[in-house]
Design a protein around this motif. Structure first.
Motif, short mmCIF file in Angstrom:
data_model
loop_
_atom_site.label_atom_id
_atom_site.label_comp_id
_atom_site.label_asym_id
_atom_site.label_seq_id
_atom_site.Cartn_x
_atom_site.Cartn_y
_atom_site.Cartn_z
N ARG A 778 0.52 -1.21 -0.04
CA ARG A 778 -0.10 -0.03 -0.16
C ARG A 778 1.22 1.40 0.54
O ARG A 778 0.85 2.31 -0.66
N LEU A 812 -2.20 -6.64 -3.85
CA LEU A 812 -3.47 -5.25 -3.17
C LEU A 812 -4.01 -6.15 -4.56
O LEU A 812 -5.75 -5.95 -3.73
N ALA A 820 -5.43 3.19 -3.91
CA ALA A 820 -4.03 3.62 -2.68
C ALA A 820 -3.33 4.86 -3.84
O ALA A 820 -2.90 5.96 -3.29
#
Length: 854
Positions: A778, A812, A820
């Motif tokens: 992230r 992710l 993000a």
């Protein structure tokens, strides 16, 4: 040598045949000889021998001895041996010792500054003339023929000594009436050409260089002339009476167009009888030559004498237009001037010069013409007339430098530059403040285009030092341009001087900005730059005022100025609009310079848009346009090369990029600015890290770090930031997280100190790589988004960004990564700057380390 100079067309280069049978160009501006070279074989051999053992040879002799022709012939015969060229530097027209370096720069066709430097921002300390010369000549194999050194002997000696010390591949062949007297100098003193014995027969006489020269030049004006039994006695009287002096022989031979050989011999005999009344301290050959020149002068008719005397005022050569202007108010009919000029050429008092319709007068003859004007009390008046003519010429051509006639205007101003500076010197010497300031201000853009900041600073300084009442707006402009050019030639923004003159600077800027209409081109440019330097709130308003104004060229400049500033601040939307507007206006104005300055910025935008081929095309076009104004400076070439290298990396052409790095590094290391190799070492180290050659990458990055510890090029902070970022990448590949953190901490601090947001963005991408090493994807996405915000654009063709984005999406998921990334992208500039700080990852790193221990 057979004549004192070899006038002719300028050669763009010469070619030699390599072992493979291909033709290899050798750059050169050596004048092409118009006549054959006779005699001096021993002197040529001596020059060859001396150059085998040393690097500086000076040909010595009085005026008219043939120094120039010998030097040019020696250089011409061996020009193929100098890989990077043989260059003629004629100092005859240079009157200021401080201008010797500029004359050498001009002689080898170099710009004194970098066209693209504002965008490149590789360094904050623009180089002086010596550094620019050493950059271009250092490590290259070049020959300089430096002609007519005697009147600037100290300045020439210091410059040549400095260049030889810094440029191991440089050789210098100088001509002078006295030695330079510096270490390593070898001398070739010129005596007369070989003379026949008084009782020589025809064959013996024909074998001597003096007779061969006289006979060949005589045949040129009287076809069929030869030395035979009938004229041998008169030929011997002439050549022996002239002491074998080449110029004297040529002047005498030219007289055979209108005189018989007997008449020539008798006339010279009369002149020589008068020599006993001359200076008894002068060398006999000096008095002989003076007598021949005086006799040649007296044989001219009244109109020819008037023209010859008046054009002797011009150190940079004469054209039909300048000759006509200088004869205004005399009895010389304008319609006769072309024929009169041709007649002076026939009599060897003028010579054809490089360029159509241009003539030059040898220094020895010019000195005589000036003495004649002084004797008549006319010297100051003719100089006044000359100054007015060239001030008007510059005033006419300056606006053309910013339009479709740009190259023609540039050609005229280059050709007349020495005459223009002589006019400017006269205006300063006669305390004509208004005339000197007006001429200097009109030269502002010419100096700017060619990067001649030292010339601008010197002459503007001379002009504004003159007392003038009232001061007036033109003096304000001159003082502003002087400050800007002083900044460009001295240390980083000469901050101490600016602080000391803060109130003066603020008042000057205020006076210019208070005018409803900025006064002319120079006034607008000065106000714009001074306001920016001062950081005044009026700066954006001035830019907008010019961008919306009726002057198309100034509007283009305002858009370009704003685009360059916006790129530094990461506002690429502003850049996009302004670059488009700047290019449109420069194209409409017909200005190639403006296009060359704007195209690299459009190339950057195309790169970010993914149009890599278009970006390459823009860089190629910028370089092509820039070369129309002269050779690119080293920093120009380096900037373009770095951009090309980056584009080839993005295209996946790593081998091509590596070749370009090697070529650019070789040029940098051979130059007097080897620090340019620091960024190349760092760039190649980054490529090697990606390729897995970590040992070689380590060697290169250590080399770059050593260079940075010894000096701080490119403003220091830029270099430290870029090198530190590559060091961090190497540490990560080696599994050295703490080392990467330490390197990135230093790199981030330096990048922030540079106040250049795209540099911070470059470091931020490596910060994202550090986050990836800790498995915090992230953070990777957010920092990549923050980097995009800092540079003002997403950079999807950058291999490092592409790799990290791929890893982030895999870890992710595409949606979470995009969310993000968007978080970072939406930050404002200060917040994005903070988010790129690698210190924010320390906690994550500590947590990862504790997890591994547990």
């Amino acid at each position: 040598a057979t004549t004192t100079t070899a006038a002719g067309t300028t050669a763009a280069g010469t070619a030699t045949t390599t072992a493979a049978g291909t033709r290899q160009a050798r750059p050169s501006n050596l004048p092409a000889p118009l006549t054959s070279f006779i005699g001096r074989d021993g002197d040529l051999a001596r020059i060859d021998t001396l150059f085998a053992a040393g690097r500086l040879v000076t040909v010595l002799g009085p005026g008219g001895a043939g120094k120039t022709r010998l030097a040019v012939e020696a250089a011409r015969r061996h020009r193929h041996e100098y890989r990077d060229g043989a260059w003629m530097i004629d100092l005859a027209s240079v009157t200021e010792p401080a201008k010797v370096g500029a004359a050498v720069l001009a002689g080898i066709g170099l710009r004194g500054g970098a066209l693209f430097e504002a965008s490149a921002r590789l360094r904050d300390d623009p180089a002086g003339e010596l550094d620019v010369l050493a950059d271009q000549l250092g490590g290259r194999e070049s020959l300089l023929v430096v002609d007519n050194c005697e009147h600037l002997i100290d300045a020439v000696a210091h410059l040549i000594a400095a260049l030889l010390a810094r440029c191991a591949g440089l050789r210098v062949l100088a001509t002078s009436r006295e030695p330079l007297a510096i270490d390593g100098e070898a001398l070739v003193p010129l005596g007369p050409l070989t003379l026949p014995e008084p009782d020589a027969d025809v064959e013996q006489a024909r074998r001597t260089a003096s007779v061969r020269l006289f006979a060949e030049r005589a045949a040129a004006v009287r076809p069929g002339f030869d030395v035979d039994e009938r004229n041998l006695g008169e030929v011997l009287r002439v050549v022996r009476g002239l002491d074998g002096m080449p110029l004297a022989l040529e002047l005498a031979a030219a007289r055979l167009r209108t005189l018989s050989l007997a008449g020539l011999s008798d006339g010279l005999s009369d002149r020589f009888r008068l020599l006993v009344t001359g200076s008894r301290t002068a060398l006999p050959r000096h008095r002989t030559l003076g007598a021949v020149i005086a006799w040649s002068w007296e044989l001219l008719n009244e109109h020819e004498r008037t023209l010859a005397e008046r054009v002797s005022i011009l150190p940079g050569g004469v054209t039909l237009a300048s000759a006509s202007a200088l004869c205004a108010g005399t009895a010389v009919p304008a319609a006769e001037i072309p024929e009169l000029l041709a007649g002076l050429v026939d009599r060897s008092l003028l010579q054809l010069a490089p360029g159509p319709g241009r003539y030059r007068m040898l220094e020895t003859i010019r000195e005589y013409g000036l003495a004649r004007l002084a004797e008549q009390g006319a010297l100051t008046g003719v100089r006044d007339l000359t100054a007015r003519y060239f001030a008007e010429l510059v005033a006419r051509h300056d606006p053309l430098l910013r339009g479709p006639e740009q190259l023609d205007a540039l050609h005229v101003l280059r050709a007349e530059y020495d005459n223009v500076l002589a006019a400017l010197r006269h205006l300063c010497d006669t305390r004509d403040a208004g005339g000197a300031i007006g001429l200097a201000v009109n030269l502002t853009w010419y100096w700017q285009m060619l990067g001649r900041h030292p010339d601008a600073a010197y002459w503007l300084g001379e002009a504004v030092a003159l007392p003038a009442e009232p001061p007036g707006v033109e003096r304000d402009i001159a003082e502003g341009v002087l400050l800007l050019n002083t900044i460009a030639t001295q240390s980083a923004l000469i901050s101490d001087s600016i602080v000391e003159r803060r109130e003066e600077l603020r008042a000057l800027t205020g006076r210019l900005l208070s005018r409803p209409e900025l006064p002319g081109f120079a006034g607008a440019l000065t106000a714009l730059r001074l306001a920016s330097l001062e950081g005044t709130e009026a700066s954006p308003a001035i830019i907008q005022r010019l961008a919306d104004g009726p002057d198309v060229w100034l509007a283009g400049l305002a858009h370009l100025f704003r685009a360059q500033s916006a790129e530094n601040d990461g506002h690429l939307d502003q850049v996009r609009g302004d670059v488009t507007a700047a290019l449109e206006r420069f194209v409409r104005a017909g200005d190639r310079w403006g296009q060359a300055a704007a195209l690299p910025l459009r190339a950057l935008l195309r790169q970010y848009d993914g149009d890599l081929d278009g970006a390459l095309a823009d860089l190629n076009e910028a370089k092509r346009l820039a070369r129309e104004f002269g050779s690119l400076s080293l920093s120009d070439e380096f900037f373009i090369d770095l951009r090309w290298i980056d584009l080839h990396v993005r295209l996946g052409e790593t081998a091509r990029a590596t070749e370009m790095i090697a070529s650019a590094r070789e040029r940098a290391l051979r130059s007097a600015s080897p620090e340019l190799a620091i960024l190349l070492d760092a760039r190649e180290a980054g490529l090697l890290v990606r390729a897995g050659d970590l040992e070689r990458a380590r060697e290169l990055i250590e080399s770059a770090e050593t260079g940075l510890s010894e000096q701080r090029p490119f403003g220091g902070d830029h270099g430290q930031a870029l090198v530190g970022s590559v060091r961090a990448t190497l540490c990560l590949e080696l599994g050295d997280g703490p080392g990467a953190e330490e390197a990135l901490g230093r790199a981030y601090a330096e990048a922030v100190g540079s106040r250049d947001l795209p540099i911070v963005a470059t470091v931020a991408v490596t910060v994202a790589e550090l986050a990836a090493s800790y498995g915090h994807y992230r953070d990777v996405a957010v920092v990549l988004g923050a980097a995009a915000r800092l540079r003002g654009a997403h950079d999807r063709t950058d291999p490092q960004v592409r790799t990290l984005s791929g890893r982030g999406r895999a870890a992710l998921g595409g949606e979470c990564f995009a969310e993000a990334y968007e978080t970072g992208w939406q930050l404002d500039a200060p917040a994005a700057l903070s988010r790129a700080d690698p210190a924010l990852l320390r906690g994550a790193a500590d947590g990862a380390a504790r997890s591994r221990v547990e």
